[in-house]
Design an enzyme around this catalytic site. Structure first.
Site, PDB file in Angstrom:
ATOM      1  N   GLY A  15      59.152  83.762  30.204  1.00 29.97           N
ATOM      2  CA  GLY A  15      59.379  83.831  31.651  1.00 29.97           C
ATOM      3  C   GLY A  15      58.122  83.562  32.468  1.00 29.97           C
ATOM      4  O   GLY A  15      57.017  83.437  31.926  1.00 29.97           O
ATOM      5  N   HIS A  16      58.303  83.535  33.769  1.00 29.19           N
ATOM      6  CA  HIS A  16      57.213  83.212  34.689  1.00 29.19           C
ATOM      7  C   HIS A  16      56.114  84.279  34.656  1.00 29.19           C
ATOM      8  O   HIS A  16      56.392  85.459  34.497  1.00 29.19           O
ATOM      9  CB  HIS A  16      57.747  83.047  36.104  1.00 29.19           C
ATOM     10  CG  HIS A  16      58.468  84.242  36.622  1.00 29.19           C
ATOM     11  ND1 HIS A  16      59.751  84.583  36.236  1.00 29.19           N
ATOM     12  CD2 HIS A  16      58.095  85.208  37.489  1.00 29.19           C
ATOM     13  CE1 HIS A  16      60.122  85.679  36.842  1.00 29.19           C
ATOM     14  NE2 HIS A  16      59.147  86.090  37.617  1.00 29.19           N
ATOM     15  N   ASN A  17      54.895  83.838  34.767  1.00 32.95           N
ATOM     16  CA  ASN A  17      53.699  84.707  34.864  1.00 32.95           C
ATOM     17  C   ASN A  17      53.318  85.382  33.553  1.00 32.95           C
ATOM     18  O   ASN A  17      52.342  86.139  33.527  1.00 32.95           O
ATOM     19  CB  ASN A  17      53.880  85.824  35.907  1.00 32.95           C
ATOM     20  CG  ASN A  17      54.178  85.295  37.292  1.00 32.95           C
ATOM     21  OD1 ASN A  17      53.825  84.180  37.609  1.00 32.95           O
ATOM     22  ND2 ASN A  17      54.833  86.096  38.114  1.00 32.95           N
TER      23      ASN A  17
ATOM     24  N   SER B 185      56.173  88.154  33.748  1.00 32.53           N
ATOM     25  CA  SER B 185      54.983  88.950  34.066  1.00 32.53           C
ATOM     26  C   SER B 185      54.543  89.902  32.967  1.00 32.53           C
ATOM     27  O   SER B 185      53.740  90.797  33.211  1.00 32.53           O
ATOM     28  CB  SER B 185      55.195  89.743  35.369  1.00 32.53           C
ATOM     29  OG  SER B 185      55.466  88.866  36.430  1.00 32.53           O
TER      30      SER B 185
END
Lengths: 364, 364, 364
Positions: free
Chosen positions: B259-261, B279
Site C-alpha cells: 500500500g501507499h507510504n 503507511s
C-alpha cells in the site's frame, strides 16, 4: 443467431417438449426473459418468476409441469448446472479475436504459426515459438522464445508466456496471466534467520545478523496439459531445474500464485487467490477453495477437498476434506469452531470451578 | 555452451575432483541426467538416483564418495542451495531480450537511454524518463514520465512503471508488476462507519448513514533500491506526499500488494500474496511467508520472521518470530494450536466437572 | 504551478490566516518542507517537526497557534484527512496521458470516440466500442467489442476491458486490472467430490472417482457504476447470464478478485486482496479490510464492516461488524482471541481440576 428448442435439446442430449420448432435467440433469467429468450428455470425457486417474464420456452428441472407454467415449449434438464454448461457453450459468441494475423504483430521469422491461427494487434512472438492450429492469441500477448502453444488454445489479451513454456491443446488463458516468471528462490551465503526459525520452531530469537540474498536462477520452464484453464492475472513460476507442471483438465481461477517446481495433477479446481509455495506436489481431482494457502515442499494426495481459506502446512493423505488454519479434517474443524465460540463462556465456568474446588480444598 | 567441471567449480569457489576437464552442457536432477549434464545430488536422498540417470559428473554434498557412486568427476558443495545459486547463474541463458532498441518502441524525445540498453517491441517510455546502462526492457512495458531505471536492470514484459518512480541498479521486475499505481486512500466528509468501528472496536452497530468517498490523490512516488526483485503481477502503490520505499536487496514474490507510504528495509524476503496496508514500516532482514497480511500504520522491527498466512495487526519488536491470525509468538501459537485441537474434548471434561462439582454442591 | 494560501483555503472551504497571498508550489511533510512548500501538520505529532523543516506556511488542525509555530501563514483544517483530499486534488498534475489519439492506436472503424478523449500508444479499441467525452485511455489498454467507457474516465496502462463491459463516468482503473474475464464456473457430468463434500460437511471420504470439468460459459458482462475506482491487477469476472455489477461510488483496491455474478452496492470500500466467490451479493457502504474472503452465494447486508483477513462463509445482517475466520461479531471475536491466548494455561487448570475432582471422588 436463432436456435430451435429441438436443436438446443439435441445439443444437450435432453428432452424437448411442446412447440419444439420455436426459435430462441438467447438465454435469460426467468423474470427478465423476453419472448425470444429461453428462460433458465432449472431451480424450483425460479419457477414463480416465469410469470414475471415473457418467456415462451424454458429449461426446467425433472418433474416440472411446463404446461401449467404457461409455456409453449420446454427442455427438461435433470442435472441443471450440467445443462447450463451445454446451453452457454451453444450460445457463446466466442472471445471475439479476429481471424488472421494482425499487421502490427511482431512475429520472429523462425516462429511457426499453425493453420487457422488468429494473432491480434501488437502481439509479440519470439524466436522458435510454435503456435497451434486454430489457436487464437489476443492483443498485446507475448509469447517467449521456443514456447509452444497447442491447437485451439485461446490466449487472451496481455497474457505473458515465458521462454520455453509448453501449453497443451484447448487451453484457455484469461487476460494478464503470467506463465513462466522466475521462481522466488534465494539463498544466503550463511544460514539465514528463516532457516534458523524453521530449525528451532521459533524458540530462539533471531540475531540481527547481516544477510543478503543470492538468486537461484530458474532454468526450468512451465508445462500446462491439455484443457487447462488459467484465470486473470494468475502467476505460475518456472521450475529451477525441472519444470513446473499442471496436469490435463486442471482449472485455475484468478490471481492464483503457483511457485516454482510445483506439480499439480489432472482435473483439479484451484479457486481464486489460492497460493502454493515452491516444490509442493498436488494430486489429481483436488479442489482448493478460494484463498487456500499451501506451504512449500508438501504433498497433497488425490481427491483432497479444502474449504475456502484453508491453510495447509503439512502433507495431506488422499481423500481428506480439510478446513481451517492450520488445516484439520473438516468435521474436526467444525467441532473446534463450535468450541471456540463457546470458549469465553467456558473460561468463566473453569474459573468458577477453580474457585469452588481449590478454595474448598483449602478450607477442608 | 559447454563448461568444464573445473570452470564451474572455480565459479562456485568449490572443490573439483576427478576428470576436471570433463565438459557439461547443463544441469539435471540425478535420475534424469544425460551423460553431458551435471547431476545435482547435493542432498543425500538424491544419491541413489544417480545410478538411474546417465550422469558422469555430479555436484555432491560434503562427505560423499564420488568414486563409489560411479562418477568420473565431482564438485563438492558444502552449502547445497548456495552452490545451486552459482550453478544456475552460470547456466542461465538470460531473459532473452534482444539487444538494441526495437523499431516499434515509442520513446519520448526527452527520454535518455543508457549505453547498451535493450528496448523491446511496443515499449513506451515517457517524457524525461532515464534508462540505465545495459538495462533491458521487455515487450509492452511502459515507463512513465520522469521515471528512472538503474543500470543493468531487467524489466520484463508488460511491467507498468508509473511517473517519477525511481528504480535502482540490477533490479529484476517480473512480468505484469505495477510499480506506482495510485494509493487506496479515501475519506468521507463526515465520520465513516469504518472510523466508528475502529473507535468502538465494533461494539456499536453502524448506522445506515449516507457516505461517499473522496479520493486522496497520490502525489508521492515509489523508490526501489539496488538489487530489489519484484514478482509477477505484484502491485506497489505510490505514496501520498512522501514516497513508498523498498530498501536495497529486498525481494518481493508474485501477487504481493504494498500500500501507499509503506517503507520496507533492506534484504527482506516478502513471499507470494503478502499484503501490507498503507503507511506500515517494515525493518531490515524481515521474512514474511506467503499470504501474510499487515495492518496499516504499524511498525515491524528488524529480523522479524512470520510463518505463512500470519496476520499482523499491531507493532512487532525486532527479532520476533510470529505465527497465526492474529499473530502471536511462534512457540506460543504452536501451544495454542495444540490446545485448540484438544478443545472439543476438553469442553466435555469441563461439562463433566461442572456436573460433578456443582451438582454435588447442591446436594450437600 | 504556484497557488496562494488564499486560493488553496478557498478550494478547501477552509480558513486562511496570516500572509494569505504567500505562494506555495507543493505539499510536504513538516520535517522535509522547503520554504515554497505547504507543510501538512494537521496531526499534533507533526507540529514539533515544523521547526526542523523550512516551511513558511502549514495546514493545521483546529486550535493550533500558527504564530507561535513561527509560520507566516496557515490554513485551518478541522477534519485533516478530508482537507488532505482537497489539497492533493489541487496539487495533482494528473495521470500524464497526452491529449489526442496516438498514431499507433488500433481503433475499429465502428468505435465511437468522445470529444476530448485521449488515447495512448498501442491502445486497441474493438468493434462498436464507445469511449466517453474527455476519457483518457493510457498505453497498451485494450477495450473489447461493444464495451462502453463513460465520460471523464481514466483507464491506466495495460488495463483489459472485455467485450460488452459497461463503465460509468469518472471511473478510475489502475494499471493491469482485468474487467470481464470469464467466470470460474465448471460442472462435472456426475456429482463431483466437492458437491459431495458440501452435502456431507466433509464427513464422508471422497472416493477416487474420475471427474472432468465442463466449462459453463460466461454470456453476461460487467457493469461498473459512476465514480467507481479499481485497483492495480484487480480481476472482475463477467456474469454467467446476467451481469456482474459494482454500484456507484464503490472503490476496489489492488489485487481484488470478484467472481462471476457478484453484485456490490454503492459506496463500498473493498481493500487489497479481498476475494469474493461467485454470485455473492454485497450491500451499500460495506467496508471489507484487506484479504477478506467471501464464500459464493451469500448475502452481505448494508453497512457491514469487516476487519482485515475476515473470512465470511454465511449471510451477514446489515450493520454487523465482523472479525476473524470464520467471521463472528467483532466484539465476540475479541473475547475469543483473548480466551485463545489463555487457552494453554486453562488446559492445565482443567487437568488439575480433573485430577482433584475425579481422583478425590475415587478415593472417597
Amino acid at each position: 443467431m436463432g436456435h430451435t428448442i429441438e436443436q438446443i435439446a439435441a445439443a444437450l442430449g435432453a428432452e424437448a417438449l411442446g412447440a419444439v420448432d420455436l426459435e430462441v435467440t438467447g438465454l435469460a433469467e426467468p423474470a427478465r426473459a423476453g419472448p425470444d429468450q429461453l428462460a433458465l428455470a432449472m431451480s424450483e425457486k425460479f419457477l414463480a418468476d416465469l410469470s414475471n417474464g415473457a418467456a415462451r420456452a424454458a429449461v426446467l428441472g425433472a418433474g416440472s409441469d411446463w404446461q401449467a407454467l404457461g409455456l409453449k415449449a420446454a427442455i427438461i434438464a435433470p442435472r441443471p448446472r450440467y445443462a447450463l454448461a451445454g446451453l452457454t457453450a451453444a450460445m457463446d459468441r466466442g472471445p471475439g479475436i479476429a481471424a488472421g494475423v494482425h499487421a502490427t504483430a511482431v512475429i520472429d521469422a523462425s516462429a511457426r504459426i499453425g493453420a487457422g491461427a488468429a494473432i491480434g494487434p501488437f502481439v509479440v512472438i519470439g524466436r522458435g515459438a510454435r503456435i497451434g492450429a486454430n489457436a487464437r492469441i489476443d492483443a498485446h500477448a507475448s509469447i517467449g522464445a521456443e514456447a509452444a502453444i497447442g491447437d485451439d488454445a485461446v490466449i487472451h489479451a496481455g497474457v505473458r508466456i515465458g521462454a520455453r513454456v509448453r501449453i497443451g491443446d484447448r487451453v484457455f488463458i484469461q487476460p494478464g496471466a503470467v506463465i513462466g516468471g522466475d521462481g522466488f528462490s534465494f539463498v544466503t551465503p550463511e544460514k539465514s534467520t528463516v532457516e534458523r526459525a524453521r530449525e528451532t520452531l521459533g524458540k530462539a530469537a533471531a540475531p540481527a545478523a547481516s544477510q543478503s540474498w543470492t538468486r537461484i536462477h530458474s532454468l526450468g520452464s512451465v508445462v500446462l496439459g491439455d484443457d487447462v484453464e488459467i484465470g486473470a492475472n494468475t502467476a505460475i513460476d518456472r521450475g529451477t531445474i525441472a519444470n513446473t507442471e499442471i496436469g490435463d483438465g486442471t482449472k485455475l481461477d484468478n490471481l492464483v500464485h503457483i511457485g516454482h517446481n510445483v506439480r499439480i495433477g489432472r482435473d483439479c479446481l484451484i479457486c481464486g487467490q489460492v497460493g502454493s509455495a515452491g516444490s509442493t506436489v498436488i494430486g489429481d481431482r483436488v479442489v482448493l477453495g478460494g484463498q487456500c494457502g499451501l506451504s512449500d515442499n508438501i504433498v497433497i494426495g488425490d481427491d483432497v477437498v479444502a474449504a475456502g481459506a484453508t491453510k495447509i502446512f503439512s502433507n495431506v493423505p488422499s481423500g481428506r476434506m480439510l478446513m481451517g488454519s492450520p488445516a484439520v479434517k473438516m468435521d474436526t474443524q467444525v467441532e473446534i469452531y463450535k468450541a471456540m465460540r463457546r470458549l469465553p463462556r467456558v473460561m468463566k465456568t473453569v474459573e468458577a470451578l477453580q474457585k469452588a474446588v481449590f478454595n474448598r480444598g483449602q478450607n477442608d
